[in-house]
Write an enzyme that holds these catalytic residues in place. Structure first.
Site, PDB file in Angstrom:
ATOM      1  N   THR A   1     -24.146  -9.821  34.495  1.00 24.91           N
ATOM      2  CA  THR A   1     -24.346 -10.799  35.571  1.00 24.91           C
ATOM      3  C   THR A   1     -23.621 -10.279  36.807  1.00 24.91           C
ATOM      4  O   THR A   1     -22.638  -9.540  36.695  1.00 24.91           O
ATOM      5  CB  THR A   1     -23.809 -12.215  35.195  1.00 24.91           C
TER       6      THR A   1
ATOM      7  N   ILE B   1     -27.734 -23.574  36.890  1.00 21.80           N
ATOM      8  CA  ILE B   1     -29.017 -23.507  37.597  1.00 21.80           C
ATOM      9  C   ILE B   1     -29.202 -22.055  38.019  1.00 21.80           C
ATOM     10  O   ILE B   1     -28.344 -21.500  38.715  1.00 21.80           O
ATOM     11  CB  ILE B   1     -29.018 -24.411  38.845  1.00 21.80           C
TER      12      ILE B   1
ATOM     13  N   HIS C   1     -30.210 -21.109  46.257  1.00 22.95           N
ATOM     14  CA  HIS C   1     -29.209 -21.035  47.333  1.00 22.95           C
ATOM     15  C   HIS C   1     -29.758 -21.511  48.676  1.00 22.95           C
ATOM     16  O   HIS C   1     -29.138 -21.293  49.719  1.00 22.95           O
ATOM     17  CB  HIS C   1     -28.595 -19.631  47.458  1.00 22.95           C
TER      18      HIS C   1
END
Ligand SMILES: C[S@@+](CC[C@H](N)C(=O)[O-])C[C@H]1O[C@@H](n2cnc3c(N)ncnc32)[C@H](O)[C@@H]1O
Length: 354
Positions: free
Chosen positions: A144, A174, A248
């Site tokens: 990640t 999310i 975002h």
């Protein structure tokens, strides 16, 4: 609509793992030893060892039947190893090598095979009681971008999540990652699964995702749909941790926060990543971060904490003013703490003291 049945076995097991042995045994009986065995085997993955799990005097299930070494363990001890806080040596462990020909391969071969067997047994026991690892290391292993690449978030997560890491938490992130590719992404979900070893990990993405794993559930849906998010919260929450690492877009961040914050448990945290977009007009932001931006929303919570100092000290406060008890900002990431904010403001005479 949501696969709530998926947690029927792990949810009570994660709670019972740190309870007394009677309660744990009762929980295993209620869930059925076969279902608990399947959950344990799913968690540890495949190994070159035969594992016989036993409960109430019976073998409840195996991992492999063709291996040269057999490890026998009580099912309740396996559950405590995975999800409990027991540091004692395994109380019910037995290791046997039932193949009688094994010793007849000559001295060199015999030692060689023993070494390999010992390593396989050790790998199994490590999987049954995974070592504690920090988030930076897990972020790198599972790929990640929360550590390195674009961001340096793991250090902040470590600081805020440390008190929750051994608790039976529910986590919702999310943004699973990989965008339109169903088979790509899931790095952060795997990282949370290893970090919160008693956690149920939910990932939400607008794209269909195939990511699976023990204690991981992928959900398809849109973070800009408040009705959907509210249903998700009611059916799968309350959550101890929500992380917004989705689109975002400023509107989406605000809609998701409003819909999901009521589904965060008291004492829990709502995290918003990538706040740089609050300053970028093409993402719905603005360099001065007015209230319609995600950063504008978060900054308003700071005044909300002290609302009692403005107007009537016992006056009505909004839901967010009453239920946000703390907020921390770091570079491009904020942590909002859920908790009662009910203190009264300073007395009237002090306000006009000078
Ligand atoms: C930055 S990636 C997530 C990375 C992942 N959390 C990690 O750390 O490995 C963002 C993801 O958000 C998803 N996304 C974009 N818009 C969304 C929306 N409206 N609702 C839910 N997910 C969305 C994208 O499909 C993409 O997979």
């Amino acid at each position: 609509m949501f696969d709530t049945a998926r947690w029927t076995v792990p949810a009570p097991l994660l709670q019972a793992a740190t309870a007394g042995r009677d309660l744990l045994d009762d929980t295993i009986r209620r869930l059925t030893p076969a279902a608990v065995t399947a959950e344990v085997l799913r968690e540890i993955g495949d190994h070159d060892v035969r594992l016989d799990l036993r409960f109430d005097g019976h073998v409840t299930g195996h991992l492999r039947t063709d291996a040269d070494v057999v490890v026998t363990l009580d099912l309740a001890d396996a559950v405590r190893g995975l999800y409990g806080d027991d540091e004692r040596p395994w109380p019910s462990l037995a290791v046997t090598t039932p193949n009688p020909d094994l010793d007849e391969r000559g001295v060199a071969g015999w030692f060689h095979s023993r070494k390999g067997l010992a390593q396989s047994v050790q790998e199994l026991l490590t999987a049954l009681r995974p070592a504690r690892r920090d988030l930076g290391e897990l972020a790198v292993e599972f790929g990640t971008d929360k550590w390195g690449d674009l961001h340096w978030y793991a250090q902040h997560y470590e600081r805020h999540f440390a008190r929750l890491r051994t608790a039976p938490v529910k986590v919702l992130e999310i943004g699973i990652g990989g965008y339109g590719d169903p088979n790509s992404g899931g790095g952060s979900l795997r990282m949370w699964q290893r970090y919160f070893r008693r956690g149920l990990i939910h990932g939400l993405d607008i794209a269909r995702k195939t990511v699976t794993g023990p204690r991981i559930m992928a959900i398809q849906g849109d973070q800009s749909d408040p009705v959907f998010l509210d249903r998700l919260g009611r059916e799968l929450g309350p959550f101890d941790v929500v992380v917004d690492d989705g689109s975002h877009l400023n509107d989406h961040v605000r809609i998701s926060f409003d819909a999901l914050f009521p589904h965060v448990r008291n004492g829990g945290l709502y995290v918003v990543e990538d706040l740089q977009t609050a300053y970028w007009p093409s993402w719905g932001g603005h360099p001065e971060t007015p209230p319609h931006t995600s950063m504008g929303m978060l900054k308003s919570f700071v005044d909300g904490l002290n609302r009692a100092e403005v107007g009537d000290p016992r006056g009505e406060r909004s839901y967010l003013e009453r239920n946000i008890s703390g907020i921390s900002f770091h570079h491009n990431i904020a942590f909002v703490e859920k908790g009662l904010n009910a203190e009264e403001g300073g007395p009237a005479f002090l306000r006009t003291f000078y």
